[in-house]
Design an enzyme around this catalytic site. Structure first.
Site, short mmCIF file in Angstrom:
data_model
loop_
_atom_site.label_atom_id
_atom_site.label_comp_id
_atom_site.label_asym_id
_atom_site.label_seq_id
_atom_site.Cartn_x
_atom_site.Cartn_y
_atom_site.Cartn_z
N ARG A 6 1.59 -5.16 -5.78
CA ARG A 6 1.56 -6.40 -4.99
C ARG A 6 2.01 -7.50 -5.94
O ARG A 6 1.77 -7.43 -7.14
CB ARG A 6 0.17 -6.62 -4.42
CG ARG A 6 -0.17 -5.46 -3.46
CD ARG A 6 -1.32 -5.75 -2.53
NE ARG A 6 -1.26 -4.86 -1.37
CZ ARG A 6 -1.89 -3.68 -1.29
NH1 ARG A 6 -2.61 -3.22 -2.28
NH2 ARG A 6 -1.79 -2.96 -0.19
N ASP A 13 0.66 0.28 11.95
CA ASP A 13 0.52 -1.01 12.64
C ASP A 13 1.81 -1.83 12.67
O ASP A 13 1.76 -3.06 12.75
CB ASP A 13 -0.61 -1.83 12.00
CG ASP A 13 -0.37 -2.11 10.52
OD1 ASP A 13 0.55 -1.51 9.94
OD2 ASP A 13 -1.12 -2.91 9.95
N THR A 34 3.38 3.02 6.07
CA THR A 34 1.97 2.62 5.96
C THR A 34 1.13 3.63 6.73
O THR A 34 1.54 4.07 7.81
CB THR A 34 1.71 1.21 6.53
OG1 THR A 34 0.32 1.06 6.79
CG2 THR A 34 2.45 0.94 7.83
N ARG A 38 -6.67 -1.24 8.41
CA ARG A 38 -6.55 -2.69 8.25
C ARG A 38 -6.99 -3.38 9.54
O ARG A 38 -8.14 -3.26 9.89
CB ARG A 38 -5.13 -3.07 7.83
CG ARG A 38 -5.15 -4.32 6.99
CD ARG A 38 -4.02 -4.41 6.03
NE ARG A 38 -2.73 -4.35 6.68
CZ ARG A 38 -1.63 -4.78 6.11
NH1 ARG A 38 -1.66 -5.31 4.92
NH2 ARG A 38 -0.47 -4.68 6.74
N GLY A 40 0.84 -1.21 0.00
CA GLY A 40 0.00 0.00 0.00
C GLY A 40 0.86 1.25 0.00
O GLY A 40 1.85 1.32 0.72
N ASP A 86 3.63 -3.98 6.65
CA ASP A 86 3.76 -5.29 7.24
C ASP A 86 4.04 -6.41 6.20
O ASP A 86 4.95 -7.22 6.37
CB ASP A 86 2.42 -5.50 7.97
CG ASP A 86 2.21 -6.87 8.50
OD1 ASP A 86 2.79 -7.15 9.55
OD2 ASP A 86 1.48 -7.65 7.87
N ASP A 121 -1.42 2.96 8.26
CA ASP A 121 -2.11 2.26 9.35
C ASP A 121 -1.37 2.32 10.70
O ASP A 121 -1.96 2.01 11.74
CB ASP A 121 -2.31 0.78 8.99
CG ASP A 121 -3.08 0.62 7.69
OD1 ASP A 121 -3.88 1.52 7.37
OD2 ASP A 121 -2.88 -0.39 6.99
P1 ADP Z 1 1.99 -3.87 2.76
O1 ADP Z 1 3.47 -3.80 2.67
O2 ADP Z 1 1.33 -2.58 2.50
O3 ADP Z 1 1.52 -4.54 4.04
P2 ADP Z 1 1.09 -6.26 1.22
O4 ADP Z 1 0.61 -7.01 2.43
O5 ADP Z 1 0.19 -6.20 0.06
O6 ADP Z 1 1.50 -4.76 1.52
O7 ADP Z 1 2.48 -6.94 0.76
C1 ADP Z 1 3.22 -6.43 -0.33
C2 ADP Z 1 3.93 -7.55 -1.05
O8 ADP Z 1 4.92 -8.13 -0.19
C3 ADP Z 1 3.06 -8.73 -1.49
O9 ADP Z 1 2.36 -8.48 -2.68
C4 ADP Z 1 4.12 -9.80 -1.69
O10 ADP Z 1 4.77 -9.65 -2.92
C5 ADP Z 1 5.12 -9.49 -0.57
N1 ADP Z 1 4.89 -10.36 0.60
C6 ADP Z 1 4.02 -10.20 1.61
N2 ADP Z 1 4.09 -11.21 2.50
C7 ADP Z 1 5.03 -12.06 2.03
C8 ADP Z 1 5.60 -13.31 2.48
N3 ADP Z 1 5.17 -13.88 3.62
N4 ADP Z 1 6.56 -13.88 1.73
C9 ADP Z 1 6.99 -13.30 0.60
N5 ADP Z 1 6.52 -12.15 0.13
C10 ADP Z 1 5.56 -11.52 0.81
#
Ligand code: ADP
Length: 326
Positions: A75, A133, A129, A175, A14, A106, A131
């Site tokens: 993503r 969080d 982020t 979230r 995000g 996260d 959030d």
């Molecule tokens: P944010 O960083 O805002 O929390 P997302 O949760 O969408 O965003 O995560 C961003 C990207 O990080 C995902 O699309 C994926 O490519 C990668 N990612 C998230 N969790 C994992 C994981 N456990 N292992 C590998 N890549 C991950």
């Protein structure tokens, strides 16, 4: 550990206001300290699909004041697989990138942690982020701007709520966390914040609202954190409407406008301090840590700690909001 010559930088997940300020600080601090910098577009997806360009100080000119991210964000499902991460590593090596700075939330830091556990790549994360969080940092990049945007919106809704003597449920992002809703409620004088960390029954909420109207309030505003636990503003308003039809109830979902806008001074400065600290961390030999801000000091937080799901909400703030809603 091999010497670091080239640092790759990406934004992922995000978007959050202040990411550009972070990109600028990382790029310029790195170049100042003698490193080469490569900008990786579209997060982990761009690492896999080879969307990488050399960054000079000029690439980050005139961006500190802009929301969003010049590196774009995405993503990437492929990065969740071993083959995807192997591919990302191969592309990194092809570009002679020795270390990574990952700016995101996260999920992005979970990805960084996974990648670092499989390959010998020093990674430093910046918490970005809206959030707020992430554990181990008092503030994340983008949170203050989003909070100010919420305040701006709720102030305007209050005008119409008061004129029509209405009850408004306003849904904010967050979230699984209630930081935006709780702080947003405090900043706008809202009557209540419904957050996933603290359960509240519809009856209790109605009693609070009723008390307010009885004590001659002529509007009521409840901030609701988006979350399956709270049921969101729509769900909550529906329940209140059914059980308490006497209220003229309205719902506003602030949605993605909370993600945009020029970052506040606080976010620009936080992103700048953290971006510079990320390069210091690499120079000191740190790896697989998130840069945090605790009591106004820069701290290094291991990824495993940062992505814990239980960053606590400040219960004193909850109590203050409750006391002031009489
Ligand atoms: P944010 O960083 O805002 O929390 P997302 O949760 O969408 O965003 O995560 C961003 C990207 O990080 C995902 O699309 C994926 O490519 C990668 N990612 C998230 N969790 C994992 C994981 N456990 N292992 C590998 N890549 C991950």
């Amino acid at each position: 550990m091999a010497t670091i010559k080239t640092i790759g930088i990406l934004t992922s997940g995000g978007d959050a206001p202040g990411m550009n300020a972070a990109i600028r600080a990382v790029t310029r601090s790195a170049i100042y300290s003698g490193f080469k910098v490569k900008g990786i577009y579209r997060g982990y997806r761009g690492l896999i699909s080879n969307e990488i360009v050399d960054f000079k100080p000029q690439n980050v000119s005139n961006i500190i004041q802009h929301g969003g991210t010049i590196l774009k964000t995405a993503r990437c499902k492929e990065f969740m697989t071993e083959e995807g991460r192997q591919h990302a590593y191969d592309v990194m090596k092809q570009h002679e990138i020795d270390a990574l700075i990952v700016i995101g939330g996260d999920g992005s830091l979970s990805g960084a942690r996974q990648f670092a556990s499989e390959f010998d790549v020093p990674i430093v994360g910046l918490p970005a982020t809206i959030d707020n969080d992430l554990y181990g940092t008092d503030h994340t990049i983008g949170y203050d701007t989003a909070l100010n945007t919420i305040m701006w919106c709720v102030d305007r809704i209050r005008d119409t709520a008061t004129s029509h003597e209405r009850l408004f449920f306003i849904e904010v992002m967050g979230r699984t966390a209630g930081f935006l809703a709780l702080s947003g409620a405090l900043a706008t004088g809202a009557e209540a914040a419904i957050i996933p960390e603290i359960s509240i029954e519809v009856d209790q909420l109605a009693e609070l609202i009723e008390n307010g109207f009885r004590n001659s309030k002529n509007s009521s505003i409840v901030l609701v954190a988006e979350s399956p636990i709270t049921g969101g503003a729509m769900g909550l308003a529906e329940r209140v409407r059914t059980e308490y039809p006497q209220y003229d109830t309205r719902v506003t979902i602030l949605g993605h406008l909370q993600r945009g806008g020029s970052p506040t001074a606080q976010d620009r400065i936080l992103a700048t301090r953290m971006g510079a600290a990320a390069i210091d961390a690499l120079i000191e030999g740190q790896r697989n840590v998130m840069i945090g801000d605790h009591n106004d000091q820069i701290v290094y937080v291991p990824f495993s700690k940062a992505i814990r799901k239980d960053k606590p909400i400040d219960r004193d703030l909850v109590e203050t909001l409750r006391r002031l809603s009489i």
